[in-house]
Write an enzyme that holds these catalytic residues in place. Sequence first.
Site, PDB file in Angstrom:
ATOM      1  N   HIS A  81       0.807  -1.223   0.000  1.00 10.34           N
ATOM      2  CA  HIS A  81       0.000   0.000   0.000  1.00 10.34           C
ATOM      3  C   HIS A  81       0.838   1.270   0.000  1.00 10.34           C
ATOM      4  O   HIS A  81       0.432   2.300  -0.510  1.00 10.34           O
ATOM      5  CB  HIS A  81      -1.018  -0.033   1.135  1.00 10.34           C
ATOM      6  CG  HIS A  81      -2.131  -0.976   0.814  1.00 10.34           C
ATOM      7  ND1 HIS A  81      -2.208  -2.232   1.346  1.00 10.34           N
ATOM      8  CD2 HIS A  81      -3.151  -0.862  -0.073  1.00 10.34           C
ATOM      9  CE1 HIS A  81      -3.254  -2.851   0.824  1.00 10.34           C
ATOM     10  NE2 HIS A  81      -3.846  -2.049  -0.032  1.00 10.34           N
ATOM     11  N   ASP A 123      -4.387  -8.386  -4.418  1.00 10.09           N
ATOM     12  CA  ASP A 123      -4.653  -9.418  -3.420  1.00 10.09           C
ATOM     13  C   ASP A 123      -4.859 -10.776  -4.068  1.00 10.09           C
ATOM     14  O   ASP A 123      -4.455 -11.802  -3.514  1.00 10.09           O
ATOM     15  CB  ASP A 123      -5.888  -9.045  -2.581  1.00 10.09           C
ATOM     16  CG  ASP A 123      -5.500  -8.104  -1.448  1.00 10.09           C
ATOM     17  OD1 ASP A 123      -4.462  -8.356  -0.803  1.00 10.09           O
ATOM     18  OD2 ASP A 123      -6.209  -7.112  -1.219  1.00 10.09           O
ATOM     19  N   GLU A 153     -10.903 -10.814  -5.077  1.00  9.15           N
ATOM     20  CA  GLU A 153      -9.493 -10.708  -4.681  1.00  9.15           C
ATOM     21  C   GLU A 153      -8.978 -11.982  -4.027  1.00  9.15           C
ATOM     22  O   GLU A 153      -7.856 -12.007  -3.531  1.00  9.15           O
ATOM     23  CB  GLU A 153      -9.251  -9.577  -3.673  1.00  9.15           C
ATOM     24  CG  GLU A 153     -10.166  -8.422  -3.732  1.00  9.15           C
ATOM     25  CD  GLU A 153      -9.724  -7.285  -2.839  1.00  9.15           C
ATOM     26  OE1 GLU A 153      -8.645  -6.739  -3.067  1.00  9.15           O
ATOM     27  OE2 GLU A 153     -10.484  -6.937  -1.911  1.00  9.15           O
ATOM     28  N   CYS A 193      -8.972  -3.549 -11.258  1.00 13.23           N
ATOM     29  CA  CYS A 193      -8.521  -2.340 -10.563  1.00 13.23           C
ATOM     30  C   CYS A 193      -7.218  -2.537  -9.789  1.00 13.23           C
ATOM     31  O   CYS A 193      -6.750  -1.630  -9.130  1.00 13.23           O
ATOM     32  CB  CYS A 193      -9.604  -1.804  -9.633  1.00 13.23           C
ATOM     33  SG  CYS A 193      -9.905  -2.862  -8.226  1.00 13.23           S
TER      34      CYS A 193
HETATM   35  C1  PEP Z   1      -6.266  -5.219  -4.964  1.00 10.74           C
HETATM   36  O1  PEP Z   1      -6.117  -5.989  -4.021  1.00 10.74           O
HETATM   37  O2  PEP Z   1      -5.923  -5.482  -6.138  1.00 10.74           O
HETATM   38  C2  PEP Z   1      -6.870  -3.882  -4.752  1.00 10.74           C
HETATM   39  C3  PEP Z   1      -7.093  -3.081  -5.762  1.00 10.74           C
HETATM   40  O3  PEP Z   1      -7.104  -3.510  -3.465  1.00 10.74           O
HETATM   41  P1  PEP Z   1      -5.935  -2.962  -2.500  1.00 10.74           P
HETATM   42  O4  PEP Z   1      -4.707  -2.760  -3.333  1.00 10.74           O
HETATM   43  O5  PEP Z   1      -6.419  -1.709  -1.891  1.00 10.74           O
HETATM   44  O6  PEP Z   1      -5.795  -4.088  -1.522  1.00 10.74           O
HETATM   45 MG    MG Z   2      -7.152  -5.575  -2.167  1.00 15.97          MG
END
Ligand code: PEP
Ligand code: MG
Length: 579
Positions: free
Chosen positions: A191, A457, A433, A504
């Site tokens: 993150h 994820d 995910e 995404c």
């Molecule tokens: C993901 O897991 O691909 C996602 C977009 O969510 P995050 O990166 O916030 O876990």
């Molecule tokens: Mg995620």
Amino acid sequence: MEIKKGIAASPGISIAKSLVIDAEDYRIPRRAIKPSQWIAEVQRVRNAFRDAISELTRLEAKQDQTEGGKIKDIFAVHLRFLHDRSLRKRITDLVHSESVTAEYAVSTVLRQIASHFTRVKDTYISERAADIYDIERRLLKQLLGKKREDIEHLTEEVAIVARELSPTQTATFNKEFVKGLATDAGGRTSHTTIVARSLGIPAVVALEDLTEYVSGGDTVIIDGNRGIVVVNPDEETIQQYQEYSREFAELEHRLDGLREKPAVTRDGTKIILLGNIEFPDEAELVLQKGGQGIGLYRTEFLYLNTENEPTEDEHYQAYAATLGVFTDRPVIIRTTDLGADKYTQSRRFAPEPNPFLGLRSIRYCLQNLTMFKTQLRAILRASVLGEVKIMFPLITNLQELMQAKMILRDVMEDLGEESIAYNKDIEIGIMIETPSAALIAYSLARDVDFFSIGTNDLTQYTLAVDRGNELVSTLYSAADPAVLRLIRTVIQDAHKAQIDVHVCGEMASEPEYIMLLLGIGVRTISLTPPMIPEIKQIIRSVTMEDCNNLARKVLSMNSERQISSYLRDATRKILPEAF
Ligand code: PEP
Ligand code: MG
């Protein structure tokens, strides 16, 4: 000059003086000092003890006036440790004998003591290890406090170098002065990396031991395109990088010219490009870069900058601000995805042994209903301001989805009773995910309006590789055939059920995956705003026939290496500057 290779986490080049910072919970890297610095370093140890004692004495005195019996006892124990001369001596002896910094000596000695306590069978004594860590943090806070303040009040351009940065720390950096980031830890989709990309700060992560090579004030080049950090570069290298940086800026400028042009393939297939945001003010950047809405609003960042939970109104204001930028475009608000590397760990009394497999995301919300309902009320209230969609993260089974929807219905009923307006037909989607969700996508599809594939994820859970752990970062790849098969399954099931499907995860921000995604049927992608122009350029340069052929070929391959290099070669032909 020292050249270190890590993972290219956020594109761009920076050349700046380093500011080395250390996150509270990490071992301070060993940095050698000269004998001429011994006296000053020992004095720093003494000052840190003196200031920690006076801070604790103040806190202890405050407890007298309030309830505080137990807390007072704890402070008293900590004070006894801090007054212990033999402890201080062990630390200052280490400064001399090993020629190390005050921070390193404090951390090493206290961690030795804590680990000794942990090994004692008696629970009372072994639990004292937590007190020792607390004392270590207090002393380090005194030693590093000045540097922390420096970060908040920067007046000149710096490159931040750290063992690890939290997403919250990163989110508070002032872009005007923080020109680059380089960390020992982290992965391409951790993150912190995601935040650096959103802020448009060049970053390299997973450098493993960079902090052992850099001292505050050293010149560092951070090459976020190729994942390289150069410490104390020579004049020639600086010049080469200055030239490269100019070329890169020109490319970016040229691509920004695509803003008004549609994201359409050469043979006319339209692709929708949405932006991923963490804060409402990023919505403007999405618009500037040519994004057509918000495909992923990571709302948990509302919680990360504050000690208190956001109120319903604070949620509402953030959503209203985003909708102010995209009034007639989709804005997909993801419900809070806290836990794992975001927020709950540091605040939990007993940290979870496996936080990424623990109480995170929708699971956390379903166990904290008041918090969850507060957010749902705010989203529903904001739903009359534009095209709001709601998205639940980390759904692993049908029951979780049903529960989340039931709670949403409860909140709708409450609003109805209070005569508060909301969109009764708000679209509901989920993130796919986890492998479990991907494998039952056909069934989940019956109860939602759309899927958004969170490849960050999904890759982590499919391959059992922690997305933020640099030690296993070479095993983490969305190009793994297992991950690709799951993605394809989800897309096929969504098409069969005639619901929308988006991607995404960071995969959608990476040039080499775009042709593949198009070829396996993706028509909407949501990505980090600074990458929108580059991705649009790729879309505008290919035909669907190229993409379909590429996808067919890739899905017949069975090695990640082969797939990765094939994808890179294919993309390099289209946009050589991207590499
Ligand atoms: C993901 O897991 O691909 C996602 C977009 O969510 P995050 O990166 O916030 O876990
Ligand atoms: Mg995620």
